[in-house]
Design a protein around this motif. Structure first.
Motif, PDB file in Angstrom:
ATOM      1  N   GLY A 209      42.112  48.912  42.814  1.00 38.46           N
ATOM      2  CA  GLY A 209      41.507  47.604  42.755  1.00 38.46           C
ATOM      3  C   GLY A 209      42.469  46.457  42.591  1.00 38.46           C
ATOM      4  N   THR A 210      43.756  46.729  42.462  1.00 33.83           N
ATOM      5  CA  THR A 210      44.727  45.651  42.339  1.00 33.83           C
ATOM      6  C   THR A 210      45.035  45.078  43.718  1.00 33.83           C
ATOM      7  OG1 THR A 210      46.569  47.219  42.498  1.00 33.83           O
ATOM      8  CG2 THR A 210      45.712  46.731  40.286  1.00 33.83           C
ATOM      9  N   ARG A 211      45.847  44.041  43.737  1.00 32.40           N
ATOM     10  CA  ARG A 211      46.188  43.411  45.017  1.00 32.40           C
ATOM     11  C   ARG A 211      46.939  44.370  45.924  1.00 32.40           C
ATOM     12  NH1 ARG A 211      48.740  37.368  45.875  1.00 32.40           N
ATOM     13  NH2 ARG A 211      48.914  37.486  48.160  1.00 32.40           N
TER      14      ARG A 211
ATOM     15  N   ALA B  18      38.845  48.751  34.132  1.00 35.78           N
ATOM     16  CA  ALA B  18      38.871  49.728  35.216  1.00 35.78           C
ATOM     17  C   ALA B  18      37.575  49.750  36.024  1.00 35.78           C
ATOM     18  CB  ALA B  18      39.178  51.116  34.654  1.00 35.78           C
ATOM     19  N   PRO B  19      36.381  49.672  35.426  1.00 41.92           N
ATOM     20  CA  PRO B  19      35.170  49.683  36.252  1.00 41.92           C
ATOM     21  C   PRO B  19      35.093  48.522  37.237  1.00 41.92           C
ATOM     22  CG  PRO B  19      34.632  50.189  33.974  1.00 41.92           C
ATOM     23  CD  PRO B  19      36.052  49.755  33.991  1.00 41.92           C
ATOM     24  N   VAL B  20      35.596  47.363  36.843  1.00 44.23           N
ATOM     25  CA  VAL B  20      35.577  46.211  37.748  1.00 44.23           C
ATOM     26  C   VAL B  20      36.523  46.448  38.917  1.00 44.23           C
ATOM     27  CG1 VAL B  20      36.058  43.745  37.926  1.00 44.23           C
ATOM     28  CG2 VAL B  20      34.919  44.648  35.892  1.00 44.23           C
ATOM     29  N   ARG B  21      37.723  46.917  38.618  1.00 39.80           N
ATOM     30  CA  ARG B  21      38.680  47.189  39.697  1.00 39.80           C
ATOM     31  C   ARG B  21      38.169  48.284  40.620  1.00 39.80           C
ATOM     32  NH1 ARG B  21      42.851  49.513  38.004  1.00 39.80           N
ATOM     33  NH2 ARG B  21      42.460  49.751  35.771  1.00 39.80           N
ATOM     34  N   ARG B  22      37.525  49.297  40.028  1.00 40.76           N
ATOM     35  CA  ARG B  22      36.996  50.382  40.850  1.00 40.76           C
ATOM     36  C   ARG B  22      35.888  49.872  41.773  1.00 40.76           C
ATOM     37  NH1 ARG B  22      34.981  53.152  37.098  1.00 40.76           N
ATOM     38  NH2 ARG B  22      36.863  54.293  36.554  1.00 40.76           N
TER      39      ARG B  22
ATOM     40  N   ARG C 225      42.273  40.610  58.375  1.00 34.33           N
ATOM     41  CA  ARG C 225      43.146  39.656  57.693  1.00 34.33           C
ATOM     42  C   ARG C 225      42.736  39.582  56.217  1.00 34.33           C
ATOM     43  NH1 ARG C 225      41.496  35.328  59.679  1.00 34.33           N
ATOM     44  NH2 ARG C 225      40.694  34.208  57.851  1.00 34.33           N
ATOM     45  N   LEU C 226      43.735  39.506  55.324  1.00 38.18           N
ATOM     46  CA  LEU C 226      43.478  39.437  53.880  1.00 38.18           C
ATOM     47  C   LEU C 226      43.934  38.088  53.361  1.00 38.18           C
ATOM     48  CD1 LEU C 226      42.775  40.647  51.089  1.00 38.18           C
ATOM     49  CD2 LEU C 226      45.114  41.546  51.000  1.00 38.18           C
ATOM     50  N   ASP C 227      43.052  37.404  52.637  1.00 40.76           N
ATOM     51  CA  ASP C 227      43.373  36.148  51.951  1.00 40.76           C
ATOM     52  C   ASP C 227      43.137  36.354  50.458  1.00 40.76           C
ATOM     53  OD1 ASP C 227      43.892  34.902  54.350  1.00 40.76           O
ATOM     54  OD2 ASP C 227      41.816  34.226  54.604  1.00 40.76           O
ATOM     55  N   TRP C 228      44.177  36.216  49.650  1.00 41.67           N
ATOM     56  CA  TRP C 228      44.093  36.442  48.205  1.00 41.67           C
ATOM     57  C   TRP C 228      44.468  35.155  47.483  1.00 41.67           C
ATOM     58  CZ3 TRP C 228      43.342  41.377  45.706  1.00 41.67           C
ATOM     59  CH2 TRP C 228      43.378  41.314  44.303  1.00 41.67           C
ATOM     60  N   THR C 229      43.614  34.724  46.568  1.00 40.58           N
ATOM     61  CA  THR C 229      43.858  33.520  45.778  1.00 40.58           C
ATOM     62  C   THR C 229      43.690  33.863  44.301  1.00 40.58           C
ATOM     63  OG1 THR C 229      42.958  32.138  47.548  1.00 40.58           O
ATOM     64  CG2 THR C 229      43.165  31.121  45.358  1.00 40.58           C
ATOM     65  N   GLY C 230      44.662  33.453  43.490  1.00 38.58           N
ATOM     66  CA  GLY C 230      44.580  33.714  42.055  1.00 38.58           C
ATOM     67  C   GLY C 230      45.428  34.896  41.640  1.00 38.58           C
ATOM     68  N   PRO C 231      45.423  35.195  40.345  1.00 37.70           N
ATOM     69  CA  PRO C 231      46.251  36.300  39.830  1.00 37.70           C
ATOM     70  C   PRO C 231      45.713  37.655  40.253  1.00 37.70           C
ATOM     71  CG  PRO C 231      44.886  35.401  38.085  1.00 37.70           C
ATOM     72  CD  PRO C 231      44.691  34.504  39.263  1.00 37.70           C
ATOM     73  N   ASP C 232      46.517  38.674  39.947  1.00 40.76           N
ATOM     74  CA  ASP C 232      46.136  40.039  40.283  1.00 40.76           C
ATOM     75  C   ASP C 232      45.017  40.513  39.357  1.00 40.76           C
ATOM     76  OD1 ASP C 232      46.101  42.479  41.446  1.00 40.76           O
ATOM     77  OD2 ASP C 232      48.245  42.871  41.229  1.00 40.76           O
ATOM     78  N   LEU C 233      44.419  41.653  39.700  1.00 41.84           N
ATOM     79  CA  LEU C 233      43.331  42.229  38.915  1.00 41.84           C
ATOM     80  C   LEU C 233      43.795  43.331  37.978  1.00 41.84           C
ATOM     81  CD1 LEU C 233      40.518  42.529  41.619  1.00 41.84           C
ATOM     82  CD2 LEU C 233      40.834  40.737  39.944  1.00 41.84           C
ATOM     83  N   ASP C 234      45.100  43.460  37.787  1.00 41.10           N
ATOM     84  CA  ASP C 234      45.597  44.578  36.990  1.00 41.10           C
ATOM     85  C   ASP C 234      45.183  44.461  35.518  1.00 41.10           C
ATOM     86  OD1 ASP C 234      47.059  42.339  36.597  1.00 41.10           O
ATOM     87  OD2 ASP C 234      49.031  43.286  36.777  1.00 41.10           O
TER      88      ASP C 234
END
Length: 567
Positions: free
Chosen positions: A277-279, A310-314, A297-306
Motif C-alpha cells: 500500500g505504500t507509494r 496496515a488495514p488502510v494500506r492493504r 499513468r500514476l499521479d501521487w500527491t502528498g506524503p507516503d502511506l508508510d
C-alpha cells in the motif's frame, strides 16, 4: 468489479470537531449568579426581620463569597473552607457555601478525604460564628455558638451528604455502563472469532479437498501431454490447455482461500508486507500493468502511506490491484489513470479507465462482480463507503471511502448489519438509558433549586430564632419615672395620658407647680381605686419637656342611686 472495467477509490475521512453546546458556555457565569441571588434573598430576609448588623459589610462579604464559588473546581478544598468561615461571619453566605459543599462532595471520590473536609468546614463555621457573635452575631459568644450550630448542618453537612449520594450514584452508573460496554465488546469479539474460525475451517476444507483434486488433475494432464506428444501430436494442445486451466484454477483457489482466511492478514502469494500500500508498492503495480501493455499513468500527491495503519494500506493495495487486473481482462486497450492524493486526514485514490475502443465486450466475457463485493466488504469494515458505476463516456469508475486513521479496534469480520462486530461507533453515543437527557437535566436542576431554597429558608428561620432568643439585658421590675427625665423617656416607660383620668381629676386636683407647661394623667399602674374615691397620679413637665413634679391626690367617686331611689 463488474465485468470489464477498473475503479477509482476515495480513501479518507475529514474529522469534525463538535462545537460546544451553548449551555456549557453560559453555565460558568449563570451558576455563580444564581447562587448569589439566593444569598441576596437570605440577606434581604434577615435584614427585613431586623437582625442584620453592618449591612454594607455583610453585602461585600456576600459578593466575595459568590466570586469564590466560581473557583470551586480549581481549588475545591480551599474554597469550601473559606466559604464556611465567611458563613460563620455573615449568615447570608450560607446558600453559597451549601452549593459549594454539594459540588465539592459530588466530585470527590475518596470517602475519607471527603468526610474530613466536610467535618473541617462545619467546625470552622461554628468557630467563626462563635468568635464573631459579640460583634456581628446575636450579641454574645454563647448565642454565636448557637447560630453556628444552626448554620453548620444547613450550609455544610446536609448539602455535603446530598452531593456525596449524587456523586456515588453517578460513578456507579458510569461503572455499570462501562461494564456493559465491555461485555458487549467481548460478545462481539467472540462472535467475530467464531466467524473467523468458521471461515478458516472452510478454507482448510477447500484446500484439502478441492486443492488435492486439482493437483491430481494437473498431474494427470501433464502425463497426458507427454503421452500425446508421441502418440497423437494433434491432440497435445488440448492437454496443454487442460494443464494451464488447472494451474489457473489453483491460483484462483489460493486467492479465494486468502479471502476466506482472517482479514487481519492475507495468505497466499500476496501476503502483507511493510511495503504493501505504500507509494513504491502502487508504483510497482502500475509498472507491472504497463509492462503488460496497458497505457496507465500514476499521479501521487502528498506524503507516503508508510505511516498509516496496515488495514488502510492493504485496502488501497487490494482495490488498485483489482482495478488493474480487470483492465487486463476486459479493457486492455483502454487508457487508465491512477491518482493518489494523501492529505493530513484523508487519502484519496482514483483509478479510472476510458471506453474500450471497438465493439463492446460480449456478455459471456463479463465477470461475476464478486471482486467488487470483496472490495466493498473490505472498505466498509474500515468504516468507509464504496461505490461502483459506469461512466457516461463508456468507461467505469468505483469510489470508496475509509478512515485514514480508523478509531477504536479494527473489525475482524463482517456483521449481519454490514460492518464489523467492532465497527467504529461514536464514543459517548446515546444508549438505551440516554433518552431525554435534557429532560433529566432540567428535573435535576429544579430539584436542587428547591432543595437550596428550603435550606435557605431554614437558615433564615434559625438566624431569626437565635437573635430573638437573645435576652435584652434588662431584668427585674420596670424602672419608675424620675424628676428630671424627658417626656420621651417617661413615655418610653409606659406613662401615657388617659382622657378619662384627666376628666376625673378636673376640679379636684391640687394647683400645678410653677413653670408647668403641661401634665400627663396616666391610668395603668398609676391610678388606684380606694374606698369612696380614686388615687390619681399627675406628671407635670416644663416648657423644655422635663419632668418637674409627680403628684398624687384623691378624687371622690360618685355613687349611682338605686332604681327605687330615683324620683
Amino acid at each position: 468489479m463488474p465485468g470489464r472495467n477498473p475503479a477509482s477509490i476515495l480513501v479518507g475521512v475529514v474529522p469534525i470537531s463538535p462545537s460546544p453546546r451553548p449551555a456549557a458556555r453560559v453555565r460558568p457565569v449563570a451558576e455563580p449568579a444564581g447562587i448569589g441571588l439566593v444569598g441576596l434573598g437570605v440577606y434581604g430576609a434577615v435584614g427585613h426581620l431586623g437582625f442584620l448588623p453592618y449591612p454594607l459589610l455583610q453585602l461585600v462579604v456576600l459578593a466575595a463569597g459568590t466570586a469564590l464559588f466560581a473557583l470551586r473546581r480549581r481549588w475545591p478544598r480551599a474554597v469550601l473552607l473559606t466559604l464556611a468561615a465567611l458563613t460563620g461571619l455573615v449568615p447570608a453566605v450560607g446558600p453559597v457555601t451549601a452549593a459549594a459543599a454539594y459540588s465539592v462532595a459530588r466530585r470527590m471520590a475518596e470517602p475519607l478525604g471527603r468526610a474530613r473536609l466536610l467535618a473541617a468546614a462545619g467546625v470552622l463555621l461554628v468557630v467563626c460564628a462563635t468568635v464573631a457573635g459579640p460583634r456581628l452575631g446575636p450579641g454574645s459568644a454563647a448565642y454565636g455558638l448557637a447560630l453556628g450550630l444552626v448554620l453548620a448542618p444547613a450550609a455544610v453537612i446536609v448539602p455535603g451528604l446530598v452531593g456525596t449520594a449524587q456523586g456515588q450514584q453517578g460513578r456507579l452508573l458510569r461503572a455499570l455502563r462501562e461494564r456493559g460496554d465491555a461485555a458487549e465488546r467481548a460478545r462481539r469479539l467472540a462472535d467475530s472469532e467464531a466467524r473467523t474460525h468458521e471461515r478458516s475451517r472452510i478454507a482448510a476444507e477447500m484446500h484439502d479437498l478441492v486443492g488435492h483434486r486439482l493437483s491430481l488433475v494437473s498431474l494427470h494432464a501433464g502425463g497426458l501431454e507427454l503421452a500425446l506428444e508421441r502418440a497423437a501430436p494433434e491432440l497435445r494442445e488440448e492437454a496443454v490447455l487442460v494443464r494451464r486451466t488447472t494451474r489457473d484454477a489453483m491460483r484462483e483457489l489460493r486467492q479465494a482461500l486468502g479471502v476466506l482466511g482472517p482479514l487481519a492478514r492475507d495468505t497466499g502469494p500476496d501476503a502483507l508486507t511493510d511495503a504493501t500500500g505504500t507509494r513504491a508498492d502502487i508504483e510497482a503495480l502500475v509498472a507491472q500493468s504497463r509492462d503488460g501493455g496497458i497505457a496507465v499513468r500514476l499521479d501521487w500527491t502528498g506524503p507516503d502511506l508508510d505511516a498509516r495503519p496496515a488495514p488502510v494500506r492493504r485496502a488501497v493495495h487490494r482495490v488498485v490491484r483489482e482495478a488493474l487486473t480487470n483492465v487486463h481482462r476486459y479493457a486492455a486497450d483502454a487508457h487508465v489513470t491512477v491518482t493518489v492524493v494523501h492529505g493530513g486526514a484523508q487519502v484519496r485514490v482514483t483509478v479510472r479507465n476510458g471506453a474500450r475502443p471497438g465493439p463492446p465486450a460480449p456478455v459471456e466475457e463479463l465477470g461475476t462482480g464478486r471482486g467488487l463485493t470483496g472490495l466493498r466488504e473490505r472498505v466498509e469494515l474500515l468504516g468507509g463507503t464504496f461505490e461502483a458505476a459506469a461512466l457516461p463516456s463508456g468507461g467505469f469508475r468505483v469510489d470508496a471511502a475509509v478512515p485514514a486513521e480508523p478509531a477504536g479496534d479494527l473489525p475482524a469480520g463482517p456483521s449481519p448489519r454490514g460492518g464489523g462486530p467492532d465497527a467504529v461507533r461514536p464514543p459517548d453515543g446515546p444508549g438505551p438509558d440516554a433518552a431525554g437527557p435534557d429532560g433529566r437535566r432540567t428535573a435535576e436542576v429544579l430539584t436542587l433549586g428547591f432543595g437550596l431554597a428550603a435550606l435557605s429558608a431554614l437558615m433564615v428561620v434559625g438566624t431569626a430564632f437565635v437573635h430573638a432568643a437573645q435576652p435584652s439585658g434588662r431584668s427585674g421590675p420596670a424602672p419608675l419615672p424620675r424628676v428630671g427625665m424627658t417626656y420621651g423617656e417617661v413615655a418610653g416607660l409606659g406613662v401615657q395620658d388617659n382622657g378619662a383620668v384627666r376628666a376625673a381629676a378636673t376640679g379636684h386636683e391640687p394647683p400645678r407647680p410653677a413653670g408647668t407647661a403641661g401634665c400627663v394623667y396616666p391610668f395603668n399602674g398609676a391610678t388606684e381605686r380606694r374606698p369612696g374615691g380614686l388615687l390619681i397620679a399627675r406628671y407635670c413637665f416644663d416648657a423644655a419637656q422635663r419632668l418637674i413634679a409627680i403628684d398624687r391626690f384623691d378624687v371622690p367617686s360618685v355613687r349611682d342611686a338605686t332604681p327605687w331611689e330615683i324620683p
